[in-house]
Scaffold this active site. Structure first.
Site, mmCIF file in Angstrom:
data_model
loop_
_atom_site.group_PDB
_atom_site.id
_atom_site.type_symbol
_atom_site.label_atom_id
_atom_site.label_comp_id
_atom_site.label_asym_id
_atom_site.label_seq_id
_atom_site.Cartn_x
_atom_site.Cartn_y
_atom_site.Cartn_z
ATOM 1 N N ASN A 91 -47.978 -90.023 -23.689
ATOM 2 C CA ASN A 91 -48.667 -90.927 -24.618
ATOM 3 C C ASN A 91 -49.231 -90.087 -25.758
ATOM 4 O OD1 ASN A 91 -50.211 -92.821 -25.926
ATOM 5 N ND2 ASN A 91 -51.744 -93.023 -24.291
ATOM 6 N N GLY A 149 -58.681 -87.180 -20.989
ATOM 7 C CA GLY A 149 -59.044 -86.243 -22.051
ATOM 8 C C GLY A 149 -60.257 -85.390 -21.722
ATOM 9 N N GLU A 175 -55.460 -95.208 -14.648
ATOM 10 C CA GLU A 175 -56.059 -94.153 -15.462
ATOM 11 C C GLU A 175 -57.584 -94.241 -15.397
ATOM 12 O OE1 GLU A 175 -53.197 -92.606 -18.611
ATOM 13 O OE2 GLU A 175 -54.253 -94.283 -19.513
ATOM 14 N N SER A 210 -55.759 -86.349 -17.581
ATOM 15 C CA SER A 210 -55.742 -84.883 -17.514
ATOM 16 C C SER A 210 -54.600 -84.321 -16.654
ATOM 17 C CB SER A 210 -57.099 -84.341 -17.044
ATOM 18 O OG SER A 210 -58.117 -84.715 -17.961
ATOM 19 N N GLY A 249 -51.427 -87.672 -21.594
ATOM 20 C CA GLY A 249 -51.907 -87.707 -22.975
ATOM 21 C C GLY A 249 -51.777 -86.342 -23.621
ATOM 22 N N GLU A 286 -58.587 -96.789 -24.332
ATOM 23 C CA GLU A 286 -59.035 -96.589 -25.725
ATOM 24 C C GLU A 286 -58.924 -97.887 -26.516
ATOM 25 O OE1 GLU A 286 -56.502 -93.212 -26.487
ATOM 26 O OE2 GLU A 286 -57.703 -92.034 -25.091
ATOM 27 N N HIS A 311 -54.583 -99.887 -22.591
ATOM 28 C CA HIS A 311 -55.127 -98.525 -22.486
ATOM 29 C C HIS A 311 -56.638 -98.572 -22.717
ATOM 30 C CE1 HIS A 311 -55.971 -94.333 -23.324
ATOM 31 N NE2 HIS A 311 -54.842 -94.050 -22.699
ATOM 32 N N LYS A 324 -50.568 -91.096 -28.475
ATOM 33 C CA LYS A 324 -51.722 -91.715 -29.162
ATOM 34 C C LYS A 324 -51.516 -91.602 -30.677
ATOM 35 C CE LYS A 324 -54.351 -90.651 -25.058
ATOM 36 N NZ LYS A 324 -55.611 -90.332 -24.413
HETATM 37 P P1 PGA Z 1 -55.007 -87.238 -21.047
HETATM 38 O O1 PGA Z 1 -54.773 -88.788 -21.474
HETATM 39 O O2 PGA Z 1 -53.770 -86.806 -20.309
HETATM 40 O O3 PGA Z 1 -55.206 -86.512 -22.341
HETATM 41 O O4 PGA Z 1 -56.207 -87.214 -20.168
HETATM 42 C C1 PGA Z 1 -54.140 -89.697 -20.621
HETATM 43 C C2 PGA Z 1 -53.995 -91.030 -21.305
HETATM 44 O O5 PGA Z 1 -54.915 -91.443 -22.036
HETATM 45 O O6 PGA Z 1 -52.980 -91.721 -21.141
#
Ligand code: PGA
Length: 241
Positions: free
Chosen positions: A9, A171, A165, A204, A225, A98, A96, A11
């Site tokens: 992803n 993140g 998630e 992560s 991500g 976010e 998601h 983003k």
């Molecule tokens: P991350 O994000 O791997 O940077 O933790 C995962 C995601 O938001 O899909």
């Protein structure tokens, strides 16, 4: 047979030029992977078109990061299913954290977007997850079960991917213990009519923890991500043992 889906992803990252450079480097680091392992890149809308035409795009499926529930109309800033299928997109990330946190996405709008995706022949990657405060309050299971129930109203479970998630692991560098993720994913599966839905873990994920995550029996893939932005690192993740 459940599909293993390793998705990156991106983003709001990568211009068209950067996306093409990524594909070339990623492809040269990819090992011969077993045919049941599907690779998906969730790229920005602006990069999807050229990625689908790239000579390095073979064997990689594309995902969009949003879809509107209407087919057309006065919805400034939104994107329709037909606009995505024209770019040879197969998947779309919906719900998601976010989007839920910064753009007012609710279980109801997530549901409408997923129905639209399916109506256009796209597979939704439906994201669910609890926040740190919900986890600390012992509410994880209730939160997840509610998101699943509300999100899946009138959905076709034969064309669906789910990503668990935990928000506190996105993140942050804090990965959910593989055993804990496996347990929650088992609970998600218990809520489904179709037990063959592929359920991913996200939060992560990196090359250093992918083997442990993928060794869990309930986990059918990952949504990556930050670590998917680097072609060498993402190739290492896809090449997991
Ligand atoms: P991350 O994000 O791997 O940077 O933790 C995962 C995601 O938001 O899909």
């Amino acid at each position: 047979m459940k599909k293993i889906i390793i998705a990156g992803n991106w983003k709001m990252n990568k211009t068209q030029k950067e996306a093409l450079k990524f594909l070339q480097e990623f492809k040269s680091n990819l090992e011969e992977v077993n045919g049941t392992r599907e690779i998906v890149l969730c790229a920005p809308f602006t990069a999807l078109g050229i990625m689908s035409k790239s000579q390095y795009g073979g064997g990689i499926r594309l995902a969009a990061q949003n879809i509107h529930w209407e087919d057309k109309g006065a919805y400034t800033g939104e994107i329709s299913g037909a606009m995505l299928t024209e770019l040879r997109v197969n998947y779309v990330v919906v719900g998601h954290s976010e989007r839920r946190q910064y753009f007012g996405e609710t279980d109801e709008t997530v549901n409408l977007r997923m129905i639209a995706a399916q109506n256009h022949g796209l597979t939704p990657i439906f994201c669910v997850g609890e926040s740190k405060s919900q986890r600390d309050a012992g509410e994880t299971e209730t939160v997840i079960i509610n998101q699943i129930k509300r999100g899946l109203v009138n959905l076709d479970q034969s064309n669906l991917v789910i990503a668990y998630e935990p928000i506190w692991a996105i993140g942050t560098g804090y990965t959910c213990e593989a055993i804990e993720a496996n347990h929650i994913i088992g609970i998600i599966r218990s809520q489904l009519l179709n037990k063959e839905v592929s359920i991913q873990y996200g939060g992560s994920v990196k090359s250093s923890n992918i083997n442990e995550i993928m060794a869990q029996p309930e986990i059918d893939g990952v949504l990556v991500g930050g670590a998917s932005l680097d072609p060498v690192e993402f190739a290492r993740i896809v090449n997991y043992q």
